[in-house]
Design a protein around this motif. Structure first.
Motif, PDB file in Angstrom:
ATOM      1  N   LEU A   2      47.784  46.594  39.711  1.00 16.36           N
ATOM      2  CA  LEU A   2      47.162  45.974  40.755  1.00 16.36           C
ATOM      3  C   LEU A   2      46.302  46.803  41.725  1.00 16.36           C
ATOM      4  O   LEU A   2      47.013  47.869  42.353  1.00 16.36           O
ATOM      5  N   SER A 109      50.089  41.395  37.403  1.00 20.36           N
ATOM      6  CA  SER A 109      49.658  42.698  37.332  1.00 20.36           C
ATOM      7  C   SER A 109      50.277  43.616  36.213  1.00 20.36           C
ATOM      8  O   SER A 109      50.070  44.504  35.690  1.00 20.36           O
ATOM      9  N   VAL A 114      44.655  43.730  37.476  1.00 19.28           N
ATOM     10  CA  VAL A 114      44.375  42.699  38.338  1.00 19.28           C
ATOM     11  C   VAL A 114      43.690  43.484  39.377  1.00 19.28           C
ATOM     12  O   VAL A 114      44.082  44.411  40.225  1.00 19.28           O
TER      13      VAL A 114
END
Length: 246
Positions: A2, A109, A114
């Motif tokens: 992420l 994620s 992401v």
């Protein structure tokens, strides 16, 4: 992985930079969380729904929504979850359900990279809970005196908020090179994105499109691949995702 992308003051090509990096990652998802209002839907000609608003509604139920149900696939395979165009709506979403959205994106994620466009980085940003949970905060900046001076005054706060999980992505390599910026600010620079207007316009859905092969060989794509590789290493995510083949 992420990774939250953000910028100081006026955007130095933040959204384009994030899309370029995302296009180099396998099965990447891009989530637009700009609290000044989103542009991806209009820029890429995407429908208003599904998007961040529908994702937030699903998150409120306490379930684990699938990002794929709330996004749109681009030709390069990137999944885009567009945010609302209105700043009031964007702020409302993150103020009311921001912490739950952060949990949803952290969970997503694990399965895919992401990348989140947080827009303007500010202590007042309602996206702060997400930044605190991210594997990495990527600050996008031009290597110019004014931007680097502003970044120098904020970098300590970013390091504290992210527990030192912050890095810099430069837009262009003049007048200061990546090594100089890294040495001056004491923060990792994962690379620079080449000044390649034609490729940038193609990524943004503007201008005259170029073939996928030509785009992949463009200076922008080559520099984005290098940055993507370093981002994965910096975020400690090399086991979660790999850079897409050229």
């Amino acid at each position: 992985m992420l990774a939250v992308f953000g910028a100081l003051r006026s955007s130095p090509g933040l959204t384009t930079s994030m899309l370029a990096v995302a296009s180099c990652l396998e099965d990447a998802a891009v989530v637009e969380a700009d609290w000044d209002g989103g542009v991806l839907g209009v820029r890429l000609g995407l429908p208003r729904e599904p998007g961040l608003v529908s994702l937030a509604a699903a998150a409120r139920t306490g379930s684990e929504p699938d990002l794929a149900d709330h996004g749109h696939l681009l030709a390069d395979g990137t999944l885009v979850v567009p945010g609302p165009t209105s700043a009031d709506s964007a702020i409302g979403v993150w103020s009311s359900v921001g912490r739950r959205l952060a949990e949803v994106l952290v969970s997503a994620s694990v399965q895919r990279p992401v990348l989140v466009d947080a827009g303007r980085l500010s202590p007042l940003s309602p996206v702060s809970p997400l930044i605190e949970r991210a594997d990495c905060l990527v600050v996008v900046a031009r290597p110019e005196v004014e931007e680097l001076h502003a970044l120098a005054t904020r970098i300590g706060g970013f390091r504290t908020a992210t527990r030192d999980r912050v890095c810099i992505l430069l837009v262009g390599d003049r007048p200061y090179r990546a090594g100089e910026v890294e040495a001056q600010l004491g923060v990792a620079v994962i690379g620079f994105l080449a000044d390649d207007r034609r490729a940038a316009e193609t990524i943004n859905g503007h201008g005259r499109a170029v073939s996928g092969r030509t785009l992949r060989r463009s200076p922008l794509a080559r520099s984005a691949r290098a940055a993507a590789e370093k981002l994965l290493d910096h975020a400690g995510a090399r086991t979660e995702a790999e850079v897409a083949p050229a």
